[in-house]
Design a protein around this motif. Sequence first.
Motif, PDB file in Angstrom:
ATOM      1  N   ILE A 134      34.545  42.161  39.378  1.00 41.57           N
ATOM      2  CA  ILE A 134      35.333  42.441  40.580  1.00 41.57           C
ATOM      3  C   ILE A 134      36.327  43.581  40.366  1.00 41.57           C
ATOM      4  O   ILE A 134      37.125  43.885  41.251  1.00 41.57           O
ATOM      5  CB  ILE A 134      36.060  41.179  41.097  1.00 41.57           C
ATOM      6  CG1 ILE A 134      37.036  40.632  40.057  1.00 41.57           C
ATOM      7  CG2 ILE A 134      35.054  40.128  41.534  1.00 41.57           C
ATOM      8  CD1 ILE A 134      37.930  39.500  40.561  1.00 41.57           C
ATOM      9  N   GLU A 135      36.278  44.195  39.174  1.00 41.41           N
ATOM     10  CA  GLU A 135      37.154  45.320  38.826  1.00 41.41           C
ATOM     11  C   GLU A 135      38.620  45.003  39.127  1.00 41.41           C
ATOM     12  O   GLU A 135      39.345  45.807  39.727  1.00 41.41           O
ATOM     13  CB  GLU A 135      36.733  46.598  39.569  1.00 41.41           C
ATOM     14  CG  GLU A 135      35.361  47.137  39.179  1.00 41.41           C
ATOM     15  CD  GLU A 135      35.307  47.757  37.778  1.00 41.41           C
ATOM     16  OE1 GLU A 135      36.355  47.883  37.106  1.00 41.41           O
ATOM     17  OE2 GLU A 135      34.196  48.109  37.352  1.00 41.41           O
ATOM     18  N   LEU A 143      45.372  37.184  44.102  1.00 42.13           N
ATOM     19  CA  LEU A 143      45.234  37.257  42.644  1.00 42.13           C
ATOM     20  C   LEU A 143      44.436  36.085  42.081  1.00 42.13           C
ATOM     21  O   LEU A 143      43.972  36.128  40.958  1.00 42.13           O
ATOM     22  CB  LEU A 143      46.617  37.279  41.984  1.00 42.13           C
ATOM     23  CG  LEU A 143      47.511  38.450  42.372  1.00 42.13           C
ATOM     24  CD1 LEU A 143      48.920  38.243  41.831  1.00 42.13           C
ATOM     25  CD2 LEU A 143      46.910  39.750  41.856  1.00 42.13           C
ATOM     26  N   LEU A 144      44.324  35.031  42.855  1.00 38.91           N
ATOM     27  CA  LEU A 144      43.643  33.821  42.444  1.00 38.91           C
ATOM     28  C   LEU A 144      42.575  33.549  43.503  1.00 38.91           C
ATOM     29  O   LEU A 144      42.889  33.110  44.596  1.00 38.91           O
ATOM     30  CB  LEU A 144      44.678  32.683  42.396  1.00 38.91           C
ATOM     31  CG  LEU A 144      44.271  31.317  41.886  1.00 38.91           C
ATOM     32  CD1 LEU A 144      45.511  30.551  41.458  1.00 38.91           C
ATOM     33  CD2 LEU A 144      43.506  30.544  42.910  1.00 38.91           C
ATOM     34  N   ARG A 145      41.309  33.896  43.172  1.00 41.15           N
ATOM     35  CA  ARG A 145      40.254  33.822  44.180  1.00 41.15           C
ATOM     36  C   ARG A 145      38.939  33.245  43.682  1.00 41.15           C
ATOM     37  O   ARG A 145      38.012  33.107  44.470  1.00 41.15           O
ATOM     38  CB  ARG A 145      39.968  35.211  44.764  1.00 41.15           C
ATOM     39  CG  ARG A 145      41.037  35.723  45.654  1.00 41.15           C
ATOM     40  CD  ARG A 145      41.056  34.963  46.936  1.00 41.15           C
ATOM     41  NE  ARG A 145      42.073  35.544  47.793  1.00 41.15           N
ATOM     42  CZ  ARG A 145      42.505  34.966  48.876  1.00 41.15           C
ATOM     43  NH1 ARG A 145      42.023  33.836  49.262  1.00 41.15           N
ATOM     44  NH2 ARG A 145      43.443  35.528  49.585  1.00 41.15           N
ATOM     45  N   ASP A 146      38.828  32.922  42.405  1.00 40.25           N
ATOM     46  CA  ASP A 146      37.535  32.396  41.955  1.00 40.25           C
ATOM     47  C   ASP A 146      37.391  30.947  42.407  1.00 40.25           C
ATOM     48  O   ASP A 146      38.369  30.220  42.574  1.00 40.25           O
ATOM     49  CB  ASP A 146      37.369  32.550  40.445  1.00 40.25           C
ATOM     50  CG  ASP A 146      38.158  31.532  39.670  1.00 40.25           C
ATOM     51  OD1 ASP A 146      37.531  30.660  39.054  1.00 40.25           O
ATOM     52  OD2 ASP A 146      39.398  31.591  39.695  1.00 40.25           O
ATOM     53  N   SER A 147      36.156  30.512  42.611  1.00 38.90           N
ATOM     54  CA  SER A 147      35.895  29.219  43.250  1.00 38.90           C
ATOM     55  C   SER A 147      36.470  28.033  42.489  1.00 38.90           C
ATOM     56  O   SER A 147      37.024  27.118  43.102  1.00 38.90           O
ATOM     57  CB  SER A 147      34.396  29.028  43.475  1.00 38.90           C
ATOM     58  OG  SER A 147      33.696  29.053  42.254  1.00 38.90           O
ATOM     59  N   LYS A 148      36.371  28.027  41.179  1.00 38.74           N
ATOM     60  CA  LYS A 148      36.849  26.872  40.426  1.00 38.74           C
ATOM     61  C   LYS A 148      38.362  26.733  40.543  1.00 38.74           C
ATOM     62  O   LYS A 148      38.883  25.612  40.605  1.00 38.74           O
ATOM     63  CB  LYS A 148      36.406  26.936  38.966  1.00 38.74           C
ATOM     64  CG  LYS A 148      37.043  28.038  38.150  1.00 38.74           C
ATOM     65  CD  LYS A 148      36.457  28.131  36.762  1.00 38.74           C
ATOM     66  CE  LYS A 148      37.095  29.225  35.944  1.00 38.74           C
ATOM     67  NZ  LYS A 148      37.026  30.557  36.558  1.00 38.74           N
TER      68      LYS A 148
END
Length: 184
Positions: free
Chosen positions: A66-67, A162-167
Amino acid sequence: MEFYEETVEETSIYKGNVTEYTVQKVKLPNGELAQREIVRHAGAAAIIPFTEDGRLILVKQYRKAIESESIEIPAGLKDADDESGLNTAKRELEEETGYKARQWDFVTSFYSTPGFTDEFLEIYEASDLYLVDDPLPQDEDENVEMIIATYDEAWAFYEKGLLRDSKTVFALFYWKMKKQMTTE
């Protein structure tokens, strides 16, 4: 309607350290042929580690896909020595944060993105944490910074993107649910 696709042919196009990329020719329930691109993955475990004062331990790292920097709960891949997600979770918590936990509770498990990968993720809550004098070293290609966040700080990371990943998004909603259950 029958929901099944018969694999007619499968070709491995690349096998790396973490994943294998395959292309499958499948026969659909209506008899037509289609192509599926699949990423094979050995599985992973993630940890929702709560400190004694009720804060959440997160890690910040750069994610090339996601760079961008990403703030996430600690997690890692199963390896040849890990038959269970719990063993993976214990190892990763120590490697990424320097902590161990006396209390481990299974929270849930799920396929991360079954539209193209078979990655299966197990999530555990860790509590009664303590720092280790000589923790396991981080992976050689891993650079992480530990963040210990309050509930409001964690949600602010989410709101800032800044916090976007699924887990980790799951972990935030899990935390929210836990807080709601204790106030009812």
